[in-house]
Scaffold this motif. Structure first.
Motif, PDB file in Angstrom:
ATOM      1  N   ARG A   1       1.115  -1.637  -0.353  1.00 11.39           N
ATOM      2  CA  ARG A   1      -0.167   0.075  -0.093  1.00 11.39           C
ATOM      3  C   ARG A   1       0.689   0.931  -0.157  1.00 11.39           C
ATOM      4  N   PRO A   2       0.499   2.395  -0.622  1.00  9.90           N
ATOM      5  CA  PRO A   2       1.187   3.076  -0.426  1.00  9.90           C
ATOM      6  C   PRO A   2       1.282   3.836   0.338  1.00  9.90           C
ATOM      7  N   PHE A   3       1.958   4.930   1.005  1.00 10.53           N
ATOM      8  CA  PHE A   3       2.000   5.796   2.208  1.00 10.53           C
ATOM      9  C   PHE A   3       3.576   6.880   1.909  1.00 10.53           C
ATOM     10  N   VAL A   4       2.797   8.425   2.288  1.00 12.10           N
ATOM     11  CA  VAL A   4       3.487   9.579   2.455  1.00 12.10           C
ATOM     12  C   VAL A   4       4.196  10.171   3.698  1.00 12.10           C
ATOM     13  N   ILE A   5       5.833   9.380   3.846  1.00 15.98           N
ATOM     14  CA  ILE A   5       6.738   8.931   4.967  1.00 15.98           C
ATOM     15  C   ILE A   5       7.132  10.696   5.171  1.00 15.98           C
ATOM     16  N   GLY A   6       7.105  11.725   6.025  1.00 19.99           N
ATOM     17  CA  GLY A   6       7.601  13.271   6.062  1.00 19.99           C
ATOM     18  C   GLY A   6       8.882  13.133   6.557  1.00 19.99           C
ATOM     19  N   LYS A   7       9.474  13.860   6.289  1.00 23.56           N
ATOM     20  CA  LYS A   7      10.793  14.234   7.027  1.00 23.56           C
ATOM     21  C   LYS A   7      10.401  14.577   8.652  1.00 23.56           C
ATOM     22  N   GLU A   8       9.638  14.784   9.072  1.00 22.29           N
ATOM     23  CA  GLU A   8       9.446  15.362  10.367  1.00 22.29           C
ATOM     24  C   GLU A   8       9.101  13.508  11.343  1.00 22.29           C
ATOM     25  N   PHE A   9       8.931  12.707  10.196  1.00 26.58           N
ATOM     26  CA  PHE A   9       7.998  11.085  11.652  1.00 26.58           C
ATOM     27  C   PHE A   9      10.175  10.234  11.667  1.00 26.58           C
ATOM     28  N   VAL A  10      10.657  11.010  10.518  1.00 26.59           N
ATOM     29  CA  VAL A  10      12.033  10.221  10.066  1.00 26.59           C
ATOM     30  C   VAL A  10      12.844  11.130  11.420  1.00 26.59           C
ATOM     31  N   ASP A  11      12.820  12.102  11.875  1.00 30.21           N
ATOM     32  CA  ASP A  11      13.690  13.129  12.242  1.00 30.21           C
ATOM     33  C   ASP A  11      13.528  12.099  14.287  1.00 30.21           C
ATOM     34  N   ASP A  12      11.779  12.241  14.318  1.00 32.34           N
ATOM     35  CA  ASP A  12      10.974  12.246  15.390  1.00 32.34           C
ATOM     36  C   ASP A  12      11.628  10.459  15.499  1.00 32.34           C
ATOM     37  N   ILE A  13      12.036   9.286  14.696  1.00 32.93           N
ATOM     38  CA  ILE A  13      12.199   8.026  15.564  1.00 32.93           C
ATOM     39  C   ILE A  13      14.004   8.053  15.705  1.00 32.93           C
ATOM     40  N   ARG A  14      14.663   9.152  14.772  1.00 36.75           N
ATOM     41  CA  ARG A  14      15.660   9.093  14.851  1.00 36.75           C
ATOM     42  C   ARG A  14      16.160   9.933  16.498  1.00 36.75           C
ATOM     43  N   ALA A  15      15.758  10.631  16.970  1.00 33.71           N
ATOM     44  CA  ALA A  15      15.890  11.403  18.174  1.00 33.71           C
ATOM     45  C   ALA A  15      15.493  10.484  19.329  1.00 33.71           C
ATOM     46  N   GLU A  16      14.853   9.933  18.811  1.00 31.44           N
ATOM     47  CA  GLU A  16      13.960   9.031  20.183  1.00 31.44           C
ATOM     48  C   GLU A  16      14.545   8.063  20.754  1.00 31.44           C
ATOM     49  N   ALA A  17      15.081   8.083  22.503  1.00 31.41           N
ATOM     50  CA  ALA A  17      15.794   7.224  22.484  1.00 31.41           C
ATOM     51  C   ALA A  17      14.509   6.687  23.950  1.00 31.41           C
ATOM     52  N   LEU A  18      14.433   5.329  23.867  1.00 26.91           N
ATOM     53  CA  LEU A  18      13.058   4.324  25.342  1.00 26.91           C
ATOM     54  C   LEU A  18      13.786   3.739  26.076  1.00 26.91           C
ATOM     55  N   GLU A  19      15.150   4.073  25.930  1.00 30.75           N
ATOM     56  CA  GLU A  19      16.298   3.578  27.112  1.00 30.75           C
ATOM     57  C   GLU A  19      15.420   4.179  28.767  1.00 30.75           C
ATOM     58  N   PRO A  20      15.280   5.485  28.967  1.00 27.94           N
ATOM     59  CA  PRO A  20      14.331   6.167  29.754  1.00 27.94           C
ATOM     60  C   PRO A  20      13.373   5.883  29.933  1.00 27.94           C
ATOM     61  N   ALA A  21      12.810   5.958  29.340  1.00 25.13           N
ATOM     62  CA  ALA A  21      11.148   5.375  29.392  1.00 25.13           C
ATOM     63  C   ALA A  21      11.009   3.928  30.213  1.00 25.13           C
ATOM     64  N   ILE A  22      11.800   2.782  30.265  1.00 26.42           N
ATOM     65  CA  ILE A  22      11.599   2.044  30.135  1.00 26.42           C
ATOM     66  C   ILE A  22      12.201   1.741  31.097  1.00 26.42           C
ATOM     67  N   GLU A  23      13.333   2.604  31.367  1.00 24.76           N
ATOM     68  CA  GLU A  23      13.882   2.910  33.030  1.00 24.76           C
ATOM     69  C   GLU A  23      13.055   2.855  34.039  1.00 24.76           C
ATOM     70  N   GLY A  24      12.799   3.751  33.810  1.00 20.07           N
ATOM     71  CA  GLY A  24      11.111   4.476  34.551  1.00 20.07           C
ATOM     72  C   GLY A  24       9.571   3.935  34.240  1.00 20.07           C
ATOM     73  N   LEU A  25       9.757   2.917  34.437  1.00 22.61           N
ATOM     74  CA  LEU A  25       8.636   2.035  33.560  1.00 22.61           C
ATOM     75  C   LEU A  25       7.271   2.095  34.503  1.00 22.61           C
ATOM     76  N   LYS A  26       7.909   1.838  36.069  1.00 20.07           N
ATOM     77  CA  LYS A  26       7.267   1.672  37.207  1.00 20.07           C
ATOM     78  C   LYS A  26       5.868   0.905  36.978  1.00 20.07           C
ATOM     79  N   ALA A  27       6.021  -0.448  36.221  1.00 20.11           N
ATOM     80  CA  ALA A  27       4.868  -1.469  35.763  1.00 20.11           C
ATOM     81  C   ALA A  27       5.783  -2.765  35.450  1.00 20.11           C
ATOM     82  N   ALA A  28       4.949  -3.678  35.476  1.00 14.95           N
ATOM     83  CA  ALA A  28       5.827  -4.501  35.398  1.00 14.95           C
ATOM     84  C   ALA A  28       5.711  -4.975  33.665  1.00 14.95           C
ATOM     85  N   LEU A  29       6.279  -5.633  33.334  1.00 10.65           N
ATOM     86  CA  LEU A  29       6.960  -5.956  31.775  1.00 10.65           C
ATOM     87  C   LEU A  29       6.563  -7.035  30.946  1.00 10.65           C
TER      88      LEU A  29
END
Length: 410
Positions: free
Chosen positions: A163-191
């Protein structure tokens, strides 16, 4: 499984389409499901997992992210951050309905989103990821050839899953800048991390990184040879069963008091596969089984047949009755096993009209321990006094009625 088609506003004002799958009975807990990248709430894995959890007492909200499925908005304008905001909006909708989510479940990029959103959804006591990435930059592998065009023009059309999708530069920049490790370390929930070792879309290394970054309580379960989309029914059902069993350790799923005249509560059987015969059998929040028919009779043989459950009831009741009697007498009964077989046999006097068939259960009991011949003989006599034995021999009356179409009205 009753399903409500609903919609709610995203934080940017777009209407997001959703389905709220409800149990056919009291809601014992609520789960919020986030689908995979460019997927929708209606992919088979989401539907099957929601159906199985609903059969176990969960209300499950699954929705389309902005610009996908039946939701409003432009996908080209979305980012990972906007997906997280959609999840928070969904949780707020549930809270307004007194169904604040106890459990967050995310598939693929949706798994990363629930990890990131947990800090803003305080009601969630458990988080589950299925095939989720730790390094969000892996998403760009789906459209590597278009990255230069995206950088130059700000967006590009790519083909994903045919299927065709339009991917924007803002999406690419956002995922490249995202670091999940702090969110996982501070999850405060069972995983709970669920991942297939042979996943070719998101490698198992991502699951290992998520698990390592998280603090306890955390669990890691393999999905064996499942594909990334968990497209096979048996893989989705297994995932749902694992999720439900795991969640009970961290979420209070106490049922309401049983109705008068039903001291053990109501046992509910729900069709799990309308194309076959598979059934969910749920007795309260703690006991779940599958019923099915053998392959020769059009089933998938993933559970005992209905007669198998009847035989199991007779065998279990027999063994329990013998144990209670021997314990009360102080007899040296070390172990019990009961073999049950079921058949139809001719009975000349079953019906006035002539020969007919009745059900015959053949029971073979094995008793271990230094019992005397007199004790063994007495235990054989006691076996005939087991309540299920008496019910089968005496017959029972079945009173049937139609339930209301809306389980919330019951």
């Amino acid at each position: 499984m009753p399903t409500e088609r609903i919609s709610f506003n995203s934080r940017t004002g777009d209407r997001l389409a959703a389905r709220l799958d409800l149990p056919e009975g009291p809601v014992l807990a609520t789960a919020l499901f986030a689908h995979c990248f460019t997927c929708s709430k209606d992919i088979p894995a989401a539907r099957r997992i929601a159906a199985r959890l609903a059969a176990m007492g969960f209300a499950v909200l699954r929705f389309d992210f902005t610009g996908l499925g039946h939701s409003e908005g432009e996908f080209a304008n979305t980012t990972f951050t906007s997906n997280v905001e959609d999840l928070i909006a969904a949780a707020e909708y549930l809270a307004d309905r007194q169904l604040a989510p106890d459990l967050l479940i995310g598939h693929s990029l949706g798994g990363a989103a629930v990890l990131r959103a947990r800090a803003d959804i305080p009601s969630a006591r458990g988080v589950v990821t299925l095939g989720a990435p730790f390094d969000l930059g892996h998403v760009t592998h789906h459209f590597d050839a278009a990255l230069s065009e995206i950088e130059a023009k700000g967006k590009a059309e790519v083909t994903l899953g045919g299927r065709p999708f339009v991917i924007g530069k803002e999406f690419v920049d956002d995922i490249r800048a995202e670091a999940l490790e702090p969110a996982i370390e501070g999850l405060k929930a069972a995983l709970l991390v669920l991942h297939a070792p042979l996943d070719e879309t998101v490698s198992i290394d991502n699951a290992a990184s998520i698990f390592t970054a998280a603090k306890h309580p955390k669990s890691f379960i393999t999905l064996d040879d499942a594909d990334h989309l968990i497209s096979r029914a048996e893989d989705a059902e297994y995932a749902a069963e694992v999720i439900a069993a795991w969640a009970k350790r961290y979420i209070d799923m106490a049922p309401p008091a049983p109705p008068p005249g039903a001291p053990e509560g109501v046992l509910r059987v729900t069709e799990a596969d309308p194309d076959g015969f598979l059934q969910d059998v749920q007795s309260g929040p703690h006991h779940h089984a599958l019923a099915d028919e053998p392959l020769a009779y059009g089933g998938t043989n993933r559970g005992m047949s209905p007669y198998g459950f009847v035989s199991a009831g007779l065998g279990a009741c027999t063994s329990m009755t013998l144990r209670m009697y021997a314990r009360r007498k102080g007899w040296p009964l070390e172990s019990i096993s009961v073999d049950i077989s079921h058949d139809k046999v001719h009975a000349q006097d079953a019906l006035p009209s002539g020969p007919a068939k009745i059900d015959q259960f053949t029971r073979r009991i094995r008793l271990s321990g230094p019992l005397s011949d007199e004790q063994r003989s007495k235990l054989l006599e006691i076996a005939d006094k087991c309540p299920v034995h008496r019910t089968l021999e005496a017959g029972a009356r079945v009173v049937t009625s139609l339930a209301t179409s809306d389980p919330l009205e019951e």
